[in-house]
Write a protein that holds these residues in place. Structure first.
Motif, PDB file in Angstrom:
ATOM      1  N   HIS A 289      12.136  33.384  16.183  1.00  0.00           N
ATOM      2  CA  HIS A 289      10.922  32.820  16.769  1.00  0.00           C
ATOM      3  C   HIS A 289      11.031  31.293  16.841  1.00  0.00           C
ATOM      4  O   HIS A 289      11.839  30.683  16.145  1.00  0.00           O
ATOM      5  CB  HIS A 289       9.683  33.216  15.956  1.00  0.00           C
ATOM      6  N   LYS A 290      10.219  30.719  17.681  1.00  0.00           N
ATOM      7  CA  LYS A 290      10.176  29.251  17.794  1.00  0.00           C
ATOM      8  C   LYS A 290       8.846  28.861  18.397  1.00  0.00           C
ATOM      9  O   LYS A 290       8.418  29.436  19.386  1.00  0.00           O
ATOM     10  CB  LYS A 290      11.346  28.769  18.665  1.00  0.00           C
ATOM     11  N   LEU A 291       8.210  27.897  17.770  1.00  0.00           N
ATOM     12  CA  LEU A 291       6.834  27.538  18.132  1.00  0.00           C
ATOM     13  C   LEU A 291       6.696  27.077  19.586  1.00  0.00           C
ATOM     14  O   LEU A 291       5.821  27.523  20.303  1.00  0.00           O
ATOM     15  CB  LEU A 291       6.346  26.447  17.177  1.00  0.00           C
TER      16      LEU A 291
ATOM     17  N   VAL B 220      14.715  33.266  10.526  1.00  0.00           N
ATOM     18  CA  VAL B 220      13.918  32.062  10.311  1.00  0.00           C
ATOM     19  C   VAL B 220      14.787  30.827  10.537  1.00  0.00           C
ATOM     20  O   VAL B 220      15.698  30.555   9.760  1.00  0.00           O
ATOM     21  CB  VAL B 220      13.344  32.030   8.876  1.00  0.00           C
ATOM     22  N   ASP B 221      14.518  30.137  11.630  1.00  0.00           N
ATOM     23  CA  ASP B 221      15.146  28.838  11.849  1.00  0.00           C
ATOM     24  C   ASP B 221      14.170  27.819  11.268  1.00  0.00           C
ATOM     25  O   ASP B 221      13.012  27.735  11.695  1.00  0.00           O
ATOM     26  CB  ASP B 221      15.361  28.617  13.351  1.00  0.00           C
ATOM     27  N   LEU B 222      14.621  27.060  10.285  1.00  0.00           N
ATOM     28  CA  LEU B 222      13.690  26.192   9.558  1.00  0.00           C
ATOM     29  C   LEU B 222      12.961  25.195  10.465  1.00  0.00           C
ATOM     30  O   LEU B 222      11.848  24.781  10.160  1.00  0.00           O
ATOM     31  CB  LEU B 222      14.411  25.441   8.426  1.00  0.00           C
ATOM     32  N   GLY B 223      13.566  24.835  11.574  1.00  0.00           N
ATOM     33  CA  GLY B 223      12.951  23.839  12.454  1.00  0.00           C
ATOM     34  C   GLY B 223      11.969  24.403  13.462  1.00  0.00           C
ATOM     35  O   GLY B 223      11.416  23.670  14.264  1.00  0.00           O
ATOM     36  N   HIS B 224      11.745  25.706  13.426  1.00  0.00           N
ATOM     37  CA  HIS B 224      10.955  26.339  14.478  1.00  0.00           C
ATOM     38  C   HIS B 224       9.504  26.596  14.110  1.00  0.00           C
ATOM     39  O   HIS B 224       8.904  27.570  14.566  1.00  0.00           O
ATOM     40  CB  HIS B 224      11.630  27.651  14.908  1.00  0.00           C
ATOM     41  N   HIS B 225       8.946  25.731  13.253  1.00  0.00           N
ATOM     42  CA  HIS B 225       7.559  25.909  12.820  1.00  0.00           C
ATOM     43  C   HIS B 225       6.785  24.608  13.005  1.00  0.00           C
ATOM     44  O   HIS B 225       7.371  23.540  13.154  1.00  0.00           O
ATOM     45  CB  HIS B 225       7.522  26.308  11.338  1.00  0.00           C
TER      46      HIS B 225
ATOM     47  N   GLY C  72       9.746  18.456  14.787  1.00  0.00           N
ATOM     48  CA  GLY C  72       9.789  19.698  15.548  1.00  0.00           C
ATOM     49  C   GLY C  72      11.141  20.352  15.335  1.00  0.00           C
ATOM     50  O   GLY C  72      11.641  20.383  14.221  1.00  0.00           O
ATOM     51  N   ASP C  73      11.730  20.843  16.428  1.00  0.00           N
ATOM     52  CA  ASP C  73      13.045  21.475  16.311  1.00  0.00           C
ATOM     53  C   ASP C  73      14.108  20.381  16.337  1.00  0.00           C
ATOM     54  O   ASP C  73      14.924  20.305  17.251  1.00  0.00           O
ATOM     55  CB  ASP C  73      13.227  22.464  17.473  1.00  0.00           C
ATOM     56  N   ASP C  74      14.052  19.528  15.304  1.00  0.00           N
ATOM     57  CA  ASP C  74      14.890  18.323  15.301  1.00  0.00           C
ATOM     58  C   ASP C  74      16.373  18.607  15.082  1.00  0.00           C
ATOM     59  O   ASP C  74      17.219  17.784  15.383  1.00  0.00           O
ATOM     60  CB  ASP C  74      14.415  17.357  14.200  1.00  0.00           C
ATOM     61  N   ASP C  75      16.663  19.771  14.484  1.00  0.00           N
ATOM     62  CA  ASP C  75      18.060  20.148  14.212  1.00  0.00           C
ATOM     63  C   ASP C  75      18.808  19.098  13.399  1.00  0.00           C
ATOM     64  O   ASP C  75      19.991  18.831  13.622  1.00  0.00           O
ATOM     65  CB  ASP C  75      18.821  20.458  15.517  1.00  0.00           C
ATOM     66  N   LEU C  76      18.099  18.469  12.461  1.00  0.00           N
ATOM     67  CA  LEU C  76      18.744  17.504  11.564  1.00  0.00           C
ATOM     68  C   LEU C  76      19.494  18.254  10.467  1.00  0.00           C
ATOM     69  O   LEU C  76      19.332  19.463  10.282  1.00  0.00           O
ATOM     70  CB  LEU C  76      17.690  16.576  10.955  1.00  0.00           C
TER      71      LEU C  76
ATOM     72  N   LEU D 168      24.031  27.977   9.808  1.00  0.00           N
ATOM     73  CA  LEU D 168      23.519  26.649  10.122  1.00  0.00           C
ATOM     74  C   LEU D 168      23.187  26.614  11.607  1.00  0.00           C
ATOM     75  O   LEU D 168      23.784  27.351  12.397  1.00  0.00           O
ATOM     76  CB  LEU D 168      24.569  25.575   9.798  1.00  0.00           C
ATOM     77  N   ASP D 169      22.213  25.828  11.992  1.00  0.00           N
ATOM     78  CA  ASP D 169      21.944  25.597  13.410  1.00  0.00           C
ATOM     79  C   ASP D 169      21.468  24.158  13.523  1.00  0.00           C
ATOM     80  O   ASP D 169      20.300  23.862  13.317  1.00  0.00           O
ATOM     81  CB  ASP D 169      20.882  26.574  13.936  1.00  0.00           C
ATOM     82  N   GLN D 170      22.397  23.274  13.813  1.00  0.00           N
ATOM     83  CA  GLN D 170      22.078  21.847  13.819  1.00  0.00           C
ATOM     84  C   GLN D 170      22.674  21.195  15.060  1.00  0.00           C
ATOM     85  O   GLN D 170      23.564  21.743  15.703  1.00  0.00           O
ATOM     86  CB  GLN D 170      22.676  21.185  12.568  1.00  0.00           C
TER      87      GLN D 170
HETATM   88 MN    MN Z   1      16.301  25.481  17.512  1.00  0.00          MN
END
Ligand code: MN
Ligand code: RM4
Ligand code: MN
Length: 430
Positions: free
Chosen positions: A220-222, A253-258, A288-292, A326-328
């Motif tokens: 999911h992604k906001l 769960v992608d941590l940046g997608h909330h 946001g989905d900063d992918d840091l 990882l997804d960065q």
């Molecule tokens: Mn993403």
């Protein structure tokens, strides 16, 4: 000849650091022993920890505005495997790759699998891509893919996912991750209910094609690329969709997608409770989905996520095994350095979660001792477990100080010579 870091070079670097590490390790071992924690069991757990590298992560990423390519970027999947193998050689925590199609498309997947195997690497979840049009594609994903109003576009997106499953089979993958950018930019543009219905109907066809030992992860992604509504915007929708599809469907769960203030560790706990936590895309974000890089903004939050995972494992046993990936997007760093450091930060959160005194925590919770319970977590989180992580790497044949060793090796400069820039590289995300 392709440059790689020699074992002798690494041994020399490690030899210089080993005595100081042994001292730090001894001191930490005594500190943990006073808390009834056997350091060796933590080292063993850290050595067994693995996270998949996203093949798109080894290229320099970009923003919506520009991409500034770095020297010696990988030009194809074989170059990417070289970089991933180097990362694993130094950190010993990244034994798998998560490929993205069609970015990583190649003509001989058996050869690809062998090439990776020869470098000690295997393949984790395959990612499909229906958020971009490919050159020559007859129908467009501009207005969606799996939830598109036109059945022909949906069929194209479904066929692509089936192809990803077929490719994954050749690579030894056991899961497909589906993230769609489908959504709308204007109120009224899309019928919110019917769009979800169409998504579910498409996903049912993909689900039906899964081999029996495979899982499909719904990510999911906001928001973004859709800015008014997104079809799979949150964990609730993802959960409900996974529930409708069946037991092989789980949530990723992608941590940046909330939304920035959302309690992600609680989402993790909820998904675990309902047996629907499939895996993670680790990264960090401020807005946001900063992918840091994982752990670079909110290390305490990362620790709290791992705290839930360890709590669940204590409850559910070894069968509890979500996929770690990882997804960065690395815009201003050398991607190899960022990925090494990110893997280490995950191991750090994992080790810290492992040394939480769970009995003391449970007792404090039972007694409604709010601060006491919190301090149990803080005690673990503020423990510097670096000597454990370095020792785990060293024992596994990696580098005590991976980034220093990598920089001293001149790997990137060698690759810059070996890999003259090519137009249209698939490395990185714009
Ligand atoms: Mn993403
Ligand atoms: C998305 C999402 C997906 C990833 C793409 C590149 O935001 O995080 O997991 O495949 O980016
Ligand atoms: Mn992701």
């Amino acid at each position: 000849m392709s440059f790689s870091i020699e074992a002798d070079f690494l041994a020399e670097k490690n030899d210089a650091l080993a005595p100081a590490l042994a001292e730090d390790y001894q001191a930490l071992s005594r500190q943990l022993a006073r808390r009834d924690v056997a350091i060796e069991s933590i080292v063993g757990a850290v050595m067994a920890f693995g996270v998949a590298i996203p093949t798109w992560g080894v290229g320099t990423g970009g923003t919506r505005f520009a991409r500034f390519p770095g020297p010696g970027e990988p030009r194809n999947l074989f170059d990417k495997i070289d970089d991933c193998a180097t990362i694993h050689q130094l950190v010993r925590a990244t034994p798998t790759l998560s490929p993205h199609f069609p970015w990583d498309a190649t003509s001989d997947y058996a050869a690809l699998r062998e090439n990776a195997q020869a470098r000690g690497l295997a393949f984790d979840a395959v990612n499909s891509n229906t958020f971009q049009d490919q050159p020559g594609q007859k129908l467009s994903y501009k207005f969606g893919s799996l939830s598109h109003v036109d059945a022909a576009v949906r069929a194209l997106a479904i066929a692509h996912n089936l192809e990803c499953i077929a490719i994954g089979g050749k690579l030894g993958s056991k899961a497909l991750t589906v993230w769609v950018g489908d959504g709308s930019n204007f109120a009224g543009q899309s019928n919110l209910t019917e769009a979800l219905d169409r998504y579910l109907a498409s996903m049912r066809e993909i689900y039906a094609a899964l081999p029996s030992d495979w899982r499909v992860f719904l990510e999911h992604k906001l928001y973004e690329p859709a800015f008014y509504s997104t079809v799979i915007a949150d964990w609730g929708t993802s959960f409900a969709a996974a529930q409708e599809l069946g037991p092989q469907a789980q949530c990723l769960v992608d941590l940046g997608h909330h939304a920035p203030t959302v309690n992600i560790e609680q989402i993790v706990a909820r998904l675990i409770r309902f047996n629907k936590l499939g895996g993670f895309h680790f990264n960090d974000s401020k807005y946001g989905d900063d992918d840091l890089d994982a752990g670079s903004i909110g290390p305490f939050r990362l620790f709290l996520v791992f705290n839930e995972l360890i709590d669940a494992r204590a409850r559910q046993g070894a069968g509890f095994a979500p996929a770690y990936m990882l997804d960065q997007s690395h815009n201003v760093t050398d991607p190899i350095e960022s990925l090494m450091q990110s893997a280490i930060e995950l191991q750090r959160a994992y080790a810290q979660a492992l040394i939480v005194d769970r009995a003391a925590l449970a007792a404090a919770q039972q007694a409604n001792d709010a601060l006491g319970a919190h301090l149990e977590l803080k005690r673990a989180f503020t423990t510097d477990v670096s000597p454990i992580l370095a020792t785990a790497r060293y024992r596994a044949g990696g580098a005590i100080a991976p980034i220093d060793a990598y920089r001293a090796s001149g790997y990137r400069a060698h690759k810059a010579e070996e890999r003259p820039a090519v137009a249209g590289t698939s490395a990185g995300i714009v």
